[in-house]
Design a protein around this motif. Sequence first.
Motif: not given
Length: 216
Positions: A70-78, A109-114, A121-122, A212-216
């Motif tokens: 499947x194609x999983x959609x996200x906001x671009x973060x890279x 990863x971009x600044x906004x992506x981080x 939110x991504x 913010x627990x365990x944030x990526x």
Amino acid sequence: MQVKEVKIDTTIESKPVYNFFKRLFDIVSAMVALILLSPIFLGVAIAVKLDSKGAVFFGHKRLGKNGNFIKVYKFRTMYENSKELFERFTPEQKKEFEINFKLDDDPRITKVGNFLRKSSLDELPQLVNIIKGNMAVVGPRPIVEKELEKYGEFAGKLLSVKPGLTGNWQANGRSDTTYDERVQMDMDYINKRSFGLDIKIIFQTVFSVLKGKGAV
């Protein structure tokens, strides 16, 4: 198209009543969320576009129920040249990525992506996946094909259910968990899945994200 050489586990309990109400909840909640969060979608889209070159959205090939891709959609973060940056990884970085399928300090990863990843939110565009029916609000996170080897004998069980926007390990540790712990959490969810557990995981996820627990 399906992943090859993985036998889907058909021995797990089918739970038709649960599946019916789960799907109904998924459709209603995803549609309501899309409407209520539309201003956030717009704000994030503008931020992504202003931060770096490239598309606002990103579709990533993942494994869904029954091993279907499947194609999983996200906001671009890279960054747009993320593949080129990956080739420049040091041997240590590549080893870390092979073990965990992520880096603690990923130069792609971009600044906004981080920020988007830390706040999750991504992941919001996956509400579209939920409405389409190839994802659920709650379930094991969709993985790339190479990650399937991490699940070993449990690979067939993982692919027996729909992947989710959130799941047991996102609600209980997120990036603080090891991959082995993540596998165990996914299996525990599949074995114990119920509407009550789904609601509990949703509230735990919101709490974890806000802290913010365990944030990526």
